[in-house]
Design a protein around this motif. Structure first.
Motif, mmCIF file in Angstrom:
data_model
loop_
_atom_site.group_PDB
_atom_site.id
_atom_site.type_symbol
_atom_site.label_atom_id
_atom_site.label_comp_id
_atom_site.label_asym_id
_atom_site.label_seq_id
_atom_site.Cartn_x
_atom_site.Cartn_y
_atom_site.Cartn_z
ATOM 1 N N ALA A 104 0.833 -1.217 0.000
ATOM 2 C CA ALA A 104 0.000 0.000 0.000
ATOM 3 C C ALA A 104 0.859 1.255 0.000
ATOM 4 O O ALA A 104 1.939 1.274 0.592
ATOM 5 C CB ALA A 104 -0.883 0.011 1.226
ATOM 6 N N PRO A 105 0.396 2.306 -0.660
ATOM 7 C CA PRO A 105 1.090 3.596 -0.542
ATOM 8 C C PRO A 105 0.953 4.153 0.883
ATOM 9 O O PRO A 105 0.060 3.710 1.622
ATOM 10 C CB PRO A 105 0.348 4.493 -1.526
ATOM 11 N N HIS B 30 12.272 -2.746 -1.384
ATOM 12 C CA HIS B 30 10.887 -3.183 -1.170
ATOM 13 C C HIS B 30 10.770 -4.702 -1.229
ATOM 14 O O HIS B 30 9.994 -5.295 -0.474
ATOM 15 C CB HIS B 30 9.963 -2.543 -2.215
ATOM 16 N N LEU B 31 11.556 -5.317 -2.115
ATOM 17 C CA LEU B 31 11.500 -6.781 -2.221
ATOM 18 C C LEU B 31 11.973 -7.425 -0.915
ATOM 19 O O LEU B 31 11.358 -8.367 -0.423
ATOM 20 C CB LEU B 31 12.363 -7.268 -3.386
ATOM 21 N N ILE B 32 13.054 -6.891 -0.349
ATOM 22 C CA ILE B 32 13.587 -7.462 0.897
ATOM 23 C C ILE B 32 12.568 -7.285 2.025
ATOM 24 O O ILE B 32 12.246 -8.224 2.758
ATOM 25 C CB ILE B 32 14.936 -6.798 1.268
ATOM 26 N N ARG B 33 12.034 -6.073 2.139
ATOM 27 C CA ARG B 33 11.059 -5.805 3.212
ATOM 28 C C ARG B 33 9.832 -6.704 3.056
ATOM 29 O O ARG B 33 9.364 -7.312 4.018
ATOM 30 C CB ARG B 33 10.646 -4.334 3.156
ATOM 31 N N ASN B 34 9.362 -6.832 1.833
ATOM 32 C CA ASN B 34 8.149 -7.619 1.613
ATOM 33 C C ASN B 34 8.394 -9.123 1.707
ATOM 34 O O ASN B 34 7.471 -9.878 1.982
ATOM 35 C CB ASN B 34 7.532 -7.259 0.258
ATOM 36 N N LEU B 86 6.526 -11.092 -6.816
ATOM 37 C CA LEU B 86 6.267 -10.678 -8.205
ATOM 38 C C LEU B 86 5.334 -9.465 -8.233
ATOM 39 O O LEU B 86 5.566 -8.486 -8.955
ATOM 40 C CB LEU B 86 5.647 -11.843 -8.990
ATOM 41 N N LEU B 87 4.308 -9.545 -7.381
ATOM 42 C CA LEU B 87 3.365 -8.427 -7.268
ATOM 43 C C LEU B 87 4.094 -7.164 -6.779
ATOM 44 O O LEU B 87 3.880 -6.058 -7.293
ATOM 45 C CB LEU B 87 2.269 -8.813 -6.270
ATOM 46 N N THR B 88 4.975 -7.361 -5.811
ATOM 47 C CA THR B 88 5.769 -6.232 -5.287
ATOM 48 C C THR B 88 6.611 -5.616 -6.397
ATOM 49 O O THR B 88 6.682 -4.390 -6.528
ATOM 50 C CB THR B 88 6.706 -6.719 -4.157
ATOM 51 N N TRP B 89 7.252 -6.479 -7.179
ATOM 52 C CA TRP B 89 8.116 -6.001 -8.258
ATOM 53 C C TRP B 89 7.303 -5.169 -9.261
ATOM 54 O O TRP B 89 7.730 -4.092 -9.683
ATOM 55 C CB TRP B 89 8.778 -7.199 -8.950
ATOM 56 N N VAL B 91 4.338 -3.609 -8.756
ATOM 57 C CA VAL B 91 3.863 -2.358 -8.145
ATOM 58 C C VAL B 91 5.002 -1.338 -8.036
ATOM 59 O O VAL B 91 4.847 -0.168 -8.399
ATOM 60 C CB VAL B 91 3.249 -2.646 -6.745
ATOM 61 N N CYS B 92 6.180 -1.815 -7.578
ATOM 62 C CA CYS B 92 7.307 -0.880 -7.397
ATOM 63 C C CYS B 92 7.804 -0.361 -8.751
ATOM 64 O O CYS B 92 8.190 0.804 -8.854
ATOM 65 C CB CYS B 92 8.450 -1.559 -6.649
ATOM 66 N N SER B 93 7.813 -1.229 -9.771
ATOM 67 C CA SER B 93 8.258 -0.777 -11.098
ATOM 68 C C SER B 93 7.328 0.317 -11.615
ATOM 69 O O SER B 93 7.789 1.330 -12.156
ATOM 70 C CB SER B 93 8.252 -1.932 -12.095
ATOM 71 N N VAL B 94 6.014 0.112 -11.446
ATOM 72 C CA VAL B 94 5.054 1.121 -11.909
ATOM 73 C C VAL B 94 5.257 2.427 -11.143
ATOM 74 O O VAL B 94 5.278 3.516 -11.737
ATOM 75 C CB VAL B 94 3.602 0.599 -11.732
ATOM 76 N N ARG B 95 5.451 2.308 -9.823
ATOM 77 C CA ARG B 95 5.656 3.528 -9.016
ATOM 78 C C ARG B 95 6.920 4.262 -9.445
ATOM 79 O O ARG B 95 6.941 5.487 -9.523
ATOM 80 C CB ARG B 95 5.759 3.153 -7.536
ATOM 81 N N TRP B 96 7.985 3.500 -9.704
ATOM 82 C CA TRP B 96 9.242 4.123 -10.122
ATOM 83 C C TRP B 96 9.071 4.827 -11.474
ATOM 84 O O TRP B 96 9.542 5.944 -11.681
ATOM 85 C CB TRP B 96 10.338 3.054 -10.217
ATOM 86 N N HIS B 97 8.359 4.147 -12.368
ATOM 87 C CA HIS B 97 8.125 4.695 -13.698
ATOM 88 C C HIS B 97 7.351 6.019 -13.586
ATOM 89 O O HIS B 97 7.696 7.015 -14.221
ATOM 90 C CB HIS B 97 7.329 3.670 -14.514
ATOM 91 N N ARG B 98 6.316 6.011 -12.734
ATOM 92 C CA ARG B 98 5.507 7.234 -12.556
ATOM 93 C C ARG B 98 6.334 8.341 -11.916
ATOM 94 O O ARG B 98 6.227 9.509 -12.297
ATOM 95 C CB ARG B 98 4.302 6.935 -11.669
ATOM 96 N N ALA B 99 7.168 7.954 -10.933
ATOM 97 C CA ALA B 99 8.021 8.957 -10.283
ATOM 98 C C ALA B 99 8.968 9.575 -11.307
ATOM 99 O O ALA B 99 9.232 10.782 -11.276
ATOM 100 C CB ALA B 99 8.800 8.313 -9.140
ATOM 101 N N GLY B 100 9.452 8.746 -12.241
ATOM 102 C CA GLY B 100 10.332 9.244 -13.305
ATOM 103 C C GLY B 100 9.612 10.266 -14.180
ATOM 104 O O GLY B 100 10.187 11.289 -14.549
ATOM 105 N N LYS B 101 8.359 9.981 -14.504
ATOM 106 C CA LYS B 101 7.577 10.912 -15.323
ATOM 107 C C LYS B 101 7.401 12.246 -14.596
ATOM 108 O O LYS B 101 7.516 13.318 -15.196
ATOM 109 C CB LYS B 101 6.197 10.322 -15.616
ATOM 110 N N VAL B 102 7.095 12.154 -13.283
ATOM 111 C CA VAL B 102 6.934 13.379 -12.484
ATOM 112 C C VAL B 102 8.231 14.177 -12.480
ATOM 113 O O VAL B 102 8.236 15.401 -12.661
ATOM 114 C CB VAL B 102 6.513 13.018 -11.033
ATOM 115 N N ARG B 103 9.363 13.447 -12.320
ATOM 116 C CA ARG B 103 10.670 14.119 -12.293
ATOM 117 C C ARG B 103 10.950 14.806 -13.632
ATOM 118 O O ARG B 103 11.422 15.944 -13.670
ATOM 119 C CB ARG B 103 11.747 13.076 -11.985
ATOM 120 N N ASP B 104 10.628 14.120 -14.730
ATOM 121 C CA ASP B 104 10.861 14.713 -16.057
ATOM 122 C C ASP B 104 10.022 15.985 -16.249
ATOM 123 O O ASP B 104 10.514 16.990 -16.771
ATOM 124 C CB ASP B 104 10.524 13.705 -17.164
ATOM 125 N N GLY B 105 8.758 15.906 -15.820
ATOM 126 C CA GLY B 105 7.882 17.074 -15.923
ATOM 127 C C GLY B 105 8.415 18.235 -15.107
ATOM 128 O O GLY B 105 8.413 19.390 -15.546
#
Lengths: 304, 137
Positions: A104-105, B30-34, B86-89, B91-105
């Motif tokens: 979760a976020p 995140h993978l280690i924590r999860n 796998l689910l963690t990977w 979710v985290c990849s999507v979040r990283w990708h979105r964070a990258g877009k925000v950073r570029d903007g």
């Protein structure tokens, strides 16, 4: 209505911190009232002062701390009923929380609000609201929150059998009774067909709303809410016929209540004025733009 | 300037993610924590399963037939943790990708602000100095 909304926006802009705290506290009050209504085994934890105190803490703490607090409250209530209830009811809840917390976020309250919406008999409210406003991971919160509420209902269903049952290892007969009760409760939770149906319906409704609000059409949010309600109703009624689960008139009232909550959220967050939509074309160095600009609905006084 | 301030405030977390972590570090942490979360959840589930199927467990233990059940438990553990990671990977990849877009903007807005400042600076340089009063000279 629009003028009232503008007044609310101005008020929020002027006192955003205070109103944010008040909003989180009210949400906390809803969450803990629902938990109290679903459990309520210890008198001291049911008092309005305790609920208010916990709600104020929710206003201050981040979402994940609120989740932890809600779990502690539930565990204390289950322990007050019986240690067996804590073991067999709290165990599945802890599994849900551990799995949910990893994905979760940080600022996501969907789990607790889904739990509260099922507790207050408006089970579709959370899938509709989070389908409109939430991220993709909020569906996990909705599913876990729905399951949380059904676990508490299962414990409440065996309240008489569990009340006063102490974990005792002094005699084999006592131990056998404790294990048998714990096993029955766990069976009741894991093989609960209503829970499976509720989860399937919530997931389908959330998907319908989430996909619907992304459509580039007029009245996308209203269409999404209607689609969510229809899909939810279809899955619940179809599933009820297949799994032999009944529905009371309160279910239909809850459906209407959920739709009303979603429409209220839509009114507060998304009020485009489609009658004044304009199609605009322009270009810059890199792109050609074909834009449909839809103005936000404003009161006459604001426009002037 | 206002747009920069708003995006800094609203997307603070995403900007922090893309500023402070490499993609591998972010997902790996995140993978280690999860992994630990999933292991703890599985152990609790196992304990509950023991409660449910106590008769079967005692039966297996009494005839010292533990190899088969242990293998099944390990397979279950592997599958559960594998799916969760796998689910963690994802979710985290999507979040990283979105964070990258925000950073570029954010970077684009910053660059356009810089250009704006540079343009204004040139305009100020070109503005002629006001002539002084030469009556006293």
């Amino acid at each position: 209505m629009i003028r009232w909304k503008e007044w609310l926006e101005e008020l929020y802009a002027a006192h955003s911190r205070l109103l944010g705290f008040a909003g989180r506290t009210i949400l906390g009050l809803l969450i803990f009232s629902s938990l109290c209504g679903n459990t309520g085994y210890r008198e001291s934890l049911n008092s309005p002062a305790v609920l208010l105190g916990l709600s104020v803490l929710c206003g201050i703490l981040p979402a994940k701390a609120t989740l932890f607090l809600a779990f502690l409250y539930t565990a204390a209530q289950l322990y007050a009923l019986s240690p067996v209830a804590l073991l067999a009811g709290g165990g599945p809840l802890l599994i849900l929380l551990l799995l949910y917390a990893g994905l979760a976020p940080e600022d996501d309250r969907s789990l607790l609000l889904a739990q509260a919406s099922v507790g207050f008999s408006v089970p579709l409210a959370a899938p509709l609201v989070y389908g409109l406003t939430g991220s993709g991971t909020s569906v996990l919160g909705i599913l876990c929150g729905t399951a949380w509420s059904y676990v508490l209902q299962a414990v409440r269903g065996r309240k008489e059998a569990l009340a006063g049952l102490q974990v005792s290892l002094t005699s084999a007969a006592d131990l056998e009774q404790v294990l048998s009760e714990a096993g029955s409760l766990l069976n009741g939770i894991l093989r609960n067909r209503s829970l499976v149906l509720a989860l399937a319906a919530a997931l389908a409704a959330w998907l319908a709303v989430w996909a619907g609000r992304r459509l580039v059409i007029k009245y996308a949010w209203t269409v999404a809410i209607a689609a969510g309600c229809i899909v939810y109703l279809a899955v619940r009624l179809g599933g009820a016929a297949m799994l032999d689960v009944g529905h009371t008139p309160a279910f239909y009232l809850g459906l209407l209540g959920s739709a009303a909550i979603a429409l209220a959220v839509q009114f507060l967050l998304f009020t485009p004025d489609y009658r004044r939509a304009e199609a605009v074309q322009f270009e810059d160095d890199a792109y050609y733009y074909y834009v449909t600009a839809v103005p936000k609905r404003r009161s006459r006084a604001q426009e002037e | 300037m206002t747009r920069l301030a708003v995006s800094e405030k609203e997307q603070k977390k995403q900007l922090r993610v893309s500023r402070e972590y490499f993609r591998g570090d972010y997902i790996g942490a995140h993978l280690i924590r999860n992994f630990f979360c999933a292991t703890a959840a599985f152990l609790i589930g196992l304990l509950l399963w023991f409660l449910l199927a106590l008769d079967t467990v005692v039966e297996h233990l009494s005839v010292l037939d533990v190899e088969g059940p242990a293998r099944q438990i390990l397979i279950c553990y592997g599958v559960t943790v594998g799916i969760y990671l796998l689910l963690t990977w994802i979710v985290c990849s999507v979040r990283w990708h979105r964070a990258g877009k925000v950073r570029d903007g954010y970077r684009r807005t910053l660059q356009s602000l810089e250009r704006e400042y540079a343009r204004k600076g040139r305009r100020i340089d070109r503005t002629p100095e006001p002539k002084g009063d030469d009556t006293g000279e």
